[in-house]
Design a protein around this motif. Sequence first.
Motif, PDB file in Angstrom:
ATOM      1  N   UNK A   2       0.181  17.362   3.756  1.00  0.00           N
ATOM      2  CA  UNK A   2       1.328  16.490   3.956  1.00  0.00           C
ATOM      3  C   UNK A   2       2.773  16.279   4.948  1.00  0.00           C
ATOM      4  N   UNK A   3       3.286  17.354   4.376  1.00  0.00           N
ATOM      5  CA  UNK A   3       3.911  17.800   5.218  1.00  0.00           C
ATOM      6  C   UNK A   3       3.640  18.614   6.666  1.00  0.00           C
ATOM      7  N   UNK A   4       2.346  18.792   6.833  1.00  0.00           N
ATOM      8  CA  UNK A   4       1.797  19.183   8.100  1.00  0.00           C
ATOM      9  C   UNK A   4       1.639  17.968   9.214  1.00  0.00           C
ATOM     10  N   UNK A   5       1.199  16.645   8.062  1.00  0.00           N
ATOM     11  CA  UNK A   5       0.873  15.252   8.367  1.00  0.00           C
ATOM     12  C   UNK A   5       1.517  14.828   9.721  1.00  0.00           C
ATOM     13  N   UNK A   6       3.119  15.262   8.806  1.00  0.00           N
ATOM     14  CA  UNK A   6       4.587  14.907   9.762  1.00  0.00           C
ATOM     15  C   UNK A   6       4.372  15.062  10.929  1.00  0.00           C
ATOM     16  N   UNK A   7       4.321  15.966  11.468  1.00  0.00           N
ATOM     17  CA  UNK A   7       4.267  17.141  12.484  1.00  0.00           C
ATOM     18  C   UNK A   7       3.665  16.443  13.696  1.00  0.00           C
ATOM     19  N   UNK A   8       2.658  16.250  13.431  1.00  0.00           N
ATOM     20  CA  UNK A   8       1.233  15.536  14.145  1.00  0.00           C
ATOM     21  C   UNK A   8       2.091  13.948  14.908  1.00  0.00           C
ATOM     22  N   UNK A   9       2.236  13.956  15.943  1.00  0.00           N
ATOM     23  CA  UNK A   9       2.632  12.891  16.684  1.00  0.00           C
ATOM     24  C   UNK A   9       1.141  11.692  16.627  1.00  0.00           C
ATOM     25  N   UNK A  41       1.067  -0.945   0.286  1.00  0.00           N
ATOM     26  CA  UNK A  41       0.056  -0.380  -0.221  1.00  0.00           C
ATOM     27  C   UNK A  41       0.915   1.047  -0.024  1.00  0.00           C
ATOM     28  N   UNK A  42       1.885   1.391   0.690  1.00  0.00           N
ATOM     29  CA  UNK A  42       2.621   2.365   1.118  1.00  0.00           C
ATOM     30  C   UNK A  42       3.566   2.904   0.053  1.00  0.00           C
ATOM     31  N   UNK A  43       3.561   1.656  -1.162  1.00  0.00           N
ATOM     32  CA  UNK A  43       4.574   2.223  -2.429  1.00  0.00           C
ATOM     33  C   UNK A  43       3.211   1.605  -3.263  1.00  0.00           C
ATOM     34  N   UNK A  44       2.382   1.672  -3.344  1.00  0.00           N
ATOM     35  CA  UNK A  44       1.551   1.286  -4.527  1.00  0.00           C
ATOM     36  C   UNK A  44       0.898   3.137  -4.749  1.00  0.00           C
ATOM     37  N   UNK A  45       0.837   3.739  -3.362  1.00  0.00           N
ATOM     38  CA  UNK A  45       0.220   4.928  -2.631  1.00  0.00           C
ATOM     39  C   UNK A  45       1.311   6.138  -2.721  1.00  0.00           C
ATOM     40  N   UNK A  46       2.504   6.045  -1.861  1.00  0.00           N
ATOM     41  CA  UNK A  46       2.793   6.620  -2.259  1.00  0.00           C
ATOM     42  C   UNK A  46       3.449   7.285  -3.632  1.00  0.00           C
ATOM     43  N   UNK A  58      -6.565  -7.391  11.821  1.00  0.00           N
ATOM     44  CA  UNK A  58      -5.564  -7.455  11.464  1.00  0.00           C
ATOM     45  C   UNK A  58      -5.689  -6.217  10.101  1.00  0.00           C
ATOM     46  N   UNK A  59      -6.448  -5.983   9.397  1.00  0.00           N
ATOM     47  CA  UNK A  59      -6.884  -4.404   8.843  1.00  0.00           C
ATOM     48  C   UNK A  59      -7.235  -3.817   8.753  1.00  0.00           C
ATOM     49  N   UNK A  60      -7.395  -3.549  10.650  1.00  0.00           N
ATOM     50  CA  UNK A  60      -7.625  -2.266  11.431  1.00  0.00           C
ATOM     51  C   UNK A  60      -6.228  -1.863  11.958  1.00  0.00           C
ATOM     52  N   UNK A  61      -5.358  -2.753  12.357  1.00  0.00           N
ATOM     53  CA  UNK A  61      -3.479  -3.018  12.434  1.00  0.00           C
ATOM     54  C   UNK A  61      -2.970  -1.682  11.278  1.00  0.00           C
ATOM     55  N   UNK A  62      -3.718  -1.966   9.847  1.00  0.00           N
ATOM     56  CA  UNK A  62      -2.515  -1.731   8.214  1.00  0.00           C
ATOM     57  C   UNK A  62      -3.667  -0.492   8.238  1.00  0.00           C
ATOM     58  N   UNK A  63      -4.557  -0.364   8.190  1.00  0.00           N
ATOM     59  CA  UNK A  63      -5.478   1.186   7.296  1.00  0.00           C
ATOM     60  C   UNK A  63      -4.783   2.223   8.019  1.00  0.00           C
ATOM     61  N   UNK A  64      -4.202   2.949   9.460  1.00  0.00           N
ATOM     62  CA  UNK A  64      -3.950   4.360   9.829  1.00  0.00           C
ATOM     63  C   UNK A  64      -2.510   3.951   8.932  1.00  0.00           C
ATOM     64  N   UNK A  65      -1.929   2.990   8.805  1.00  0.00           N
ATOM     65  CA  UNK A  65      -0.641   3.022   8.628  1.00  0.00           C
ATOM     66  C   UNK A  65      -0.259   2.989   7.029  1.00  0.00           C
ATOM     67  N   UNK A  66      -1.313   2.757   6.284  1.00  0.00           N
ATOM     68  CA  UNK A  66      -1.380   2.319   4.429  1.00  0.00           C
ATOM     69  C   UNK A  66      -0.669   2.738   3.850  1.00  0.00           C
ATOM     70  N   UNK A 100       1.636   6.268   4.315  1.00  0.00           N
ATOM     71  CA  UNK A 100       2.604   7.284   4.896  1.00  0.00           C
ATOM     72  C   UNK A 100       3.038   9.040   4.316  1.00  0.00           C
ATOM     73  N   UNK A 101       2.897   9.978   4.833  1.00  0.00           N
ATOM     74  CA  UNK A 101       3.467  11.158   4.346  1.00  0.00           C
ATOM     75  C   UNK A 101       5.075  11.522   3.940  1.00  0.00           C
ATOM     76  N   UNK A 102       5.374  10.839   4.846  1.00  0.00           N
ATOM     77  CA  UNK A 102       7.092  10.762   4.896  1.00  0.00           C
ATOM     78  C   UNK A 102       7.529   9.747   3.940  1.00  0.00           C
ATOM     79  N   UNK A 103       6.423   9.239   3.563  1.00  0.00           N
ATOM     80  CA  UNK A 103       7.126   8.294   1.683  1.00  0.00           C
ATOM     81  C   UNK A 103       6.550   9.060   0.956  1.00  0.00           C
ATOM     82  N   UNK A 104       5.142   9.821   1.065  1.00  0.00           N
ATOM     83  CA  UNK A 104       4.490  10.310  -0.277  1.00  0.00           C
ATOM     84  C   UNK A 104       5.743  11.363  -0.352  1.00  0.00           C
TER      85      UNK A 104
END
Length: 313
Positions: free
Chosen positions: A149-156, A122-127, A177-185, A187-191
């Motif tokens: 995306x830059x501001x999203x990196x600043x949010x803890x 998901x990160x490779x495709x989406x980012x 396991x989908x619930x574990x995956x979904x929030x980080x599918x 990443x703003x840093x990878x984008x």
Amino acid sequence: MSTATTDTKKTEQAEQQAKGKVRKPGARKRGRITDENGRRMPVWEIVLRYALLLAVLALMVGPFLWQLSTSLKGPHENIFSSPPKFLPSNPTFHNYERVADTIPVWDYALNSLKVAAANVVTNCVGATLAGYALARLRYRGRRAATLVFILAMLVPVEGIIIAQFTTMRELGLNNTLIGVLLPACVSALNVLLMRNAFLNLPYEIEEAAYVDGANVWQRFLRISLPAVKGTLAVVAIFAFMGAWDDFLWPLIVLSDPGKFTLTIGLNYLHGTFANDERLVAAGTVIAVLPLIVLFACLQRYFFRGVGEGAVKG
């Protein structure tokens, strides 16, 4: 007369070069150590650099080697001896068998592998798609999207974890396991990493493809994407490490022991056998090995990520 003298000098220089007395122009002296600018380095600077490298190596690799050594020590060997003994007297893999007998470590590892592999995809495709859109496409609001995306990196993560848990509960994805995956599918840093990689590519190449009739998908898949393999490998490693090492979010969203990831399972191992550091060390080595294998497979592309965007002839 001058021609004969010149020929004689060339013959003498050739004989001296054959004997090793005269170096060819531009040839470096054997054993000479130079810096990136070709300047000869003094001995003290060489010693200082190697001393710093050894110190960093000891700090980074030393804890892992100590855990590996502890995991191979037998039950009758003192792991808290003074002075500490690094090499085990009788190496054994019995601690790894005990880990598998104590907790279902391979089931936990399989759950972590599922989440990490899906996170990489998901990160490779989406980012990649988002980074290409931010870097190469022209549309209104592109700068605002980049700022988001830059501001999203600043949010803890701790500041939004309650909102994430509420969202997963409303979607019915708690304890999955989908619930574990979904929030980080994605990443703003990878984008942003992919955006910078695409920005370094020359626009003339895509313009030539556009003139030849290539549409946006053809330009993306055949021209831009093959040129950013290094950054794509960096994204894959970061995504795998982030999902594999994550502890807080799986601990919150999962309640069924059969769906626990490896990090949660190792925590239960430590809580049950707090005095047996050999089991904890063996579990730690099991958790680290997939990361080492992944980096070993992608290290060639990983180090190429620094120089992305170069035009190959």
